[in-house]
Write an enzyme that holds these catalytic residues in place. Structure first.
Site, PDB file in Angstrom:
ATOM      1  N   CYS A  40       0.672  -1.239   0.009  1.00 53.05           N
ATOM      2  CA  CYS A  40       0.268   0.075  -0.346  1.00 53.05           C
ATOM      3  C   CYS A  40       0.370   1.321   0.050  1.00 53.05           C
ATOM      4  O   CYS A  40       0.220   2.676  -0.124  1.00 53.05           O
ATOM      5  CB  CYS A  40      -1.135  -0.315   1.423  1.00 53.05           C
ATOM      6  SG  CYS A  40      -2.296  -1.006   1.328  1.00 53.05           S
ATOM      7  N   HIS A  55      -2.984   7.483   2.602  1.00 52.64           N
ATOM      8  CA  HIS A  55      -4.122   6.259   2.072  1.00 52.64           C
ATOM      9  C   HIS A  55      -4.807   5.947   2.372  1.00 52.64           C
ATOM     10  O   HIS A  55      -5.247   5.662   3.541  1.00 52.64           O
ATOM     11  CB  HIS A  55      -2.572   5.318   2.390  1.00 52.64           C
ATOM     12  CG  HIS A  55      -2.900   3.845   1.698  1.00 52.64           C
ATOM     13  ND1 HIS A  55      -3.849   3.175   0.772  1.00 52.64           N
ATOM     14  CD2 HIS A  55      -3.015   2.335   3.112  1.00 52.64           C
ATOM     15  CE1 HIS A  55      -3.482   2.133   1.221  1.00 52.64           C
ATOM     16  NE2 HIS A  55      -3.351   1.673   2.273  1.00 52.64           N
ATOM     17  N   ASN A  96      -9.915   0.170   0.024  1.00 57.98           N
ATOM     18  CA  ASN A  96      -8.569   0.329   0.209  1.00 57.98           C
ATOM     19  C   ASN A  96      -7.740  -0.077  -1.303  1.00 57.98           C
ATOM     20  O   ASN A  96      -7.876  -1.450  -1.278  1.00 57.98           O
ATOM     21  CB  ASN A  96      -8.038  -0.707   1.018  1.00 57.98           C
ATOM     22  CG  ASN A  96      -6.233  -0.960   1.233  1.00 57.98           C
ATOM     23  OD1 ASN A  96      -5.915  -0.359   0.286  1.00 57.98           O
ATOM     24  ND2 ASN A  96      -6.186  -1.208   2.156  1.00 57.98           N
TER      25      ASN A  96
HETATM   26  N1  COA Z   1     -18.361  -8.083  10.052  1.00 54.68           N
HETATM   27  C1  COA Z   1     -18.757  -8.726  10.892  1.00 54.68           C
HETATM   28  N2  COA Z   1     -17.880  -8.742  12.118  1.00 54.68           N
HETATM   29  C2  COA Z   1     -16.514  -8.863  11.129  1.00 54.68           C
HETATM   30  C3  COA Z   1     -16.065  -8.521  10.490  1.00 54.68           C
HETATM   31  C4  COA Z   1     -17.281  -8.263   8.947  1.00 54.68           C
HETATM   32  N3  COA Z   1     -17.082  -7.925   7.752  1.00 54.68           N
HETATM   33  N4  COA Z   1     -14.997  -8.831  10.522  1.00 54.68           N
HETATM   34  C5  COA Z   1     -14.190  -9.386  11.702  1.00 54.68           C
HETATM   35  N5  COA Z   1     -15.484  -9.300  12.349  1.00 54.68           N
HETATM   36  C6  COA Z   1     -15.895  -9.871  13.841  1.00 54.68           C
HETATM   37  C7  COA Z   1     -13.754 -10.157  14.613  1.00 54.68           C
HETATM   38  O1  COA Z   1     -14.464 -11.834  13.708  1.00 54.68           O
HETATM   39  C8  COA Z   1     -14.213 -10.230  16.026  1.00 54.68           C
HETATM   40  O2  COA Z   1     -15.540 -11.161  16.364  1.00 54.68           O
HETATM   41  P1  COA Z   1     -14.704 -11.783  17.492  1.00 54.68           P
HETATM   42  O3  COA Z   1     -15.427 -10.321  19.155  1.00 54.68           O
HETATM   43  O4  COA Z   1     -16.034 -12.597  17.893  1.00 54.68           O
HETATM   44  O5  COA Z   1     -14.176 -12.479  17.010  1.00 54.68           O
HETATM   45  C9  COA Z   1     -14.708  -8.624  16.317  1.00 54.68           C
HETATM   46  O6  COA Z   1     -15.611  -8.287  14.500  1.00 54.68           O
HETATM   47  C10 COA Z   1     -13.966  -7.679  15.810  1.00 54.68           C
HETATM   48  O7  COA Z   1     -13.238  -7.497  15.522  1.00 54.68           O
HETATM   49  P2  COA Z   1     -11.413  -7.363  15.305  1.00 54.68           P
HETATM   50  O8  COA Z   1     -10.332  -7.136  14.252  1.00 54.68           O
HETATM   51  O9  COA Z   1     -10.995  -6.598  16.815  1.00 54.68           O
HETATM   52  O10 COA Z   1     -12.097  -5.521  14.523  1.00 54.68           O
HETATM   53  P3  COA Z   1     -11.217  -4.300  14.185  1.00 54.68           P
HETATM   54  O11 COA Z   1     -12.499  -3.290  15.034  1.00 54.68           O
HETATM   55  O12 COA Z   1     -10.074  -4.240  14.739  1.00 54.68           O
HETATM   56  O13 COA Z   1     -11.947  -3.820  12.708  1.00 54.68           O
HETATM   57  C11 COA Z   1     -10.986  -4.167  10.821  1.00 54.68           C
HETATM   58  C12 COA Z   1     -11.538  -5.140  11.912  1.00 54.68           C
HETATM   59  C13 COA Z   1     -10.797  -5.170   9.676  1.00 54.68           C
HETATM   60  C14 COA Z   1     -11.688  -3.233   9.946  1.00 54.68           C
HETATM   61  C15 COA Z   1     -10.172  -3.214  11.201  1.00 54.68           C
HETATM   62  O14 COA Z   1      -8.866  -3.973  12.276  1.00 54.68           O
HETATM   63  C16 COA Z   1      -8.995  -2.314  10.415  1.00 54.68           C
HETATM   64  O15 COA Z   1      -9.352  -1.657   8.943  1.00 54.68           O
HETATM   65  N6  COA Z   1      -7.337  -2.715  10.445  1.00 54.68           N
HETATM   66  C17 COA Z   1      -6.366  -2.206   9.583  1.00 54.68           C
HETATM   67  C18 COA Z   1      -6.709  -2.693   8.043  1.00 54.68           C
HETATM   68  C19 COA Z   1      -6.085  -2.736   7.137  1.00 54.68           C
HETATM   69  O16 COA Z   1      -5.822  -1.028   6.614  1.00 54.68           O
HETATM   70  N7  COA Z   1      -5.237  -3.291   6.220  1.00 54.68           N
HETATM   71  C20 COA Z   1      -4.581  -2.590   5.602  1.00 54.68           C
HETATM   72  C21 COA Z   1      -3.131  -1.815   5.987  1.00 54.68           C
HETATM   73  S1  COA Z   1      -2.504  -1.065   4.399  1.00 54.68           S
END
Ligand code: COA
Length: 324
Positions: free
Chosen positions: A114, A251, A281
């Site tokens: 990215c 980004h 993204n």
């Molecule tokens: N829909 C519903 N629930 C989801 C889900 C989705 N698409 N994806 C994950 N969950 C669930 C998980 O399984 C977890 O459930 P649990 O509590 O029963 O285990 C819960 O949501 C919380 O998961 P978590 O990973 O802690 O959520 P979060 O608040 O961190 O949000 C992201 C997840 C991926 C949106 C967030 O972590 C994020 O944006 N991270 C950065 C990713 C990124 O930008 N990557 C590229 C970098 S360039």
């Protein structure tokens, strides 16, 4: 002092729109969850016949048009991508031929996930500063949906396809890329990666190994901290106060990461270019798409001070401070 100034910008998004509601039919998720956690409501997906170079071509043509130059005026081509058409030739070499760019001009792809576009911009700027190039074309182009596991709700809701491009030109004036900062730390490999590449051989390819794997929550925390640091580094190195920044062009991974960086800069959100909602993204394409969007709709004006930043797999991260 010679600097690389932005002469023109362009971008391209594939026609097919996939909304959060469409993804609700594939995995256990909801429009509400995706919007709240990421700010994304839809993304674009390449047509079956399209590859990364096709997206790059349209974005580059639009950038050349807006710069008022043609392919024969370009003397360096860099494409940032982690989803190239071929193992080789590079997407940049394919683009060189399709745009009738001078034969003999150097062309190559940059792989920094990215952060790819910021890396490519920084490299192009160094070519210009050293006198090795006068008018580079820099493109970020991705077909991220080709490396998405559509059964994994933790990743498939986040990414989309697209391309953005800039034409740079050597300038002796005060405008252009004031400074660029590129970093990486390979020890974070296990948080965000695709566990297959052609060097492993096709026998090592199972039906999931070519897809993105991510520990989203951990990536989120490192991204916020790292981007805060890179913003400080950019301002300090250029001796610029945060109040002087006219536009943050981040980004586009997650609205909450973007908001955290804006807060650090004490920049109101109406001075931040946000496009993540419409296309998710798009990896290396996200910064140049956001830049082109705000240039074309008239928000970004000549003479304004832009801070671009990105964070991605590796981890890689970088920033560029630009007088537009
Ligand atoms: N829909 C519903 N629930 C989801 C889900 C989705 N698409 N994806 C994950 N969950 C669930 C998980 O399984 C977890 O459930 P649990 O509590 O029963 O285990 C819960 O949501 C919380 O998961 P978590 O990973 O802690 O959520 P979060 O608040 O961190 O949000 C992201 C997840 C991926 C949106 C967030 O972590 C994020 O944006 N991270 C950065 C990713 C990124 O930008 N990557 C590229 C970098 S360039």
């Amino acid at each position: 002092m010679t600097r690389a100034r932005i002469l023109g910008t362009g971008s391209y998004l594939p026609e097919k729109v996939v909304t959060n509601h469409d993804i609700e039919k594939l995995v256990d998720t909801s429009d509400n969850w995706i919007r709240e956690r990421t700010g994304i409501y839809e993304r674009r997906v390449v047509a079956e016949s399209q590859v990364c170079g096709d997206l790059a071509l349209v974005a580059a043509q639009r950038a050349l048009e807006s710069a008022g130059v043609s392919g024969s005026d370009i003397d360096l081509v860099i494409v940032a991508t982690c989803t190239p058409d071929n193992i080789f030739p590079s997407t940049a070499s394919v683009l060189q031929s399709r745009l009738d760019i001078q034969p003999g001009a150097p062309s190559f792809d940059v792989s920094a996930a990215c952060s790819g576009f910021i890396y490519a911009l920084g490299i192009a700027d160094k070519f210009v500063r050293s006198g090795a190039a006068k008018r580079p074309l820099v493109v970020g182009s991705e077909t991220m949906t080709r490396i998405l596991d559509w059964d994994d709700r933790g990743t498939c809701v986040l990414f989309g396809d697209g391309a953005g491009a800039v034409v740079l030109e050597a300038s002796e004036n005060e405008d252009g890329i004031i400074s660029s900062h590129l970093h990486s730390d390979g020890s974070f490999e296990s948080l965000l990666y695709v566990p297959w590449g052609p060097g492993r051989g096709f026998s090592a390819l199972d039906d999931k190994s070519g897809y993105i794997r991510m520990r989203g929550n951990e990536v989120f925390k490192v991204a916020v901290n790292t981007l805060t640091r890179i913003v400080e580094e950019s301002l300090e190195s250029a001796q610029v106060d945060k109040s002087e920044i006219d536009w943050l062009i981040p980004h586009q991974a997650n609205i909450r990461i973007i908001q955290a960086t804006a807060k650090k800069l004490e920049l109101p959100m109406d001075r931040v270019v946000v496009t993540v909602g419409e296309h998710g993204n798009t990896s290396a394409a996200s910064v140049p798409i956001a830049l082109d969007t705000a240039v074309k709709d008239g928000r970004i004006k000549r003479g304004e001070l832009l801070l671009m930043e990105a964070f991605g797999g590796g981890f890689t991260w970088g920033s560029a401070l630009v007088r537009y």
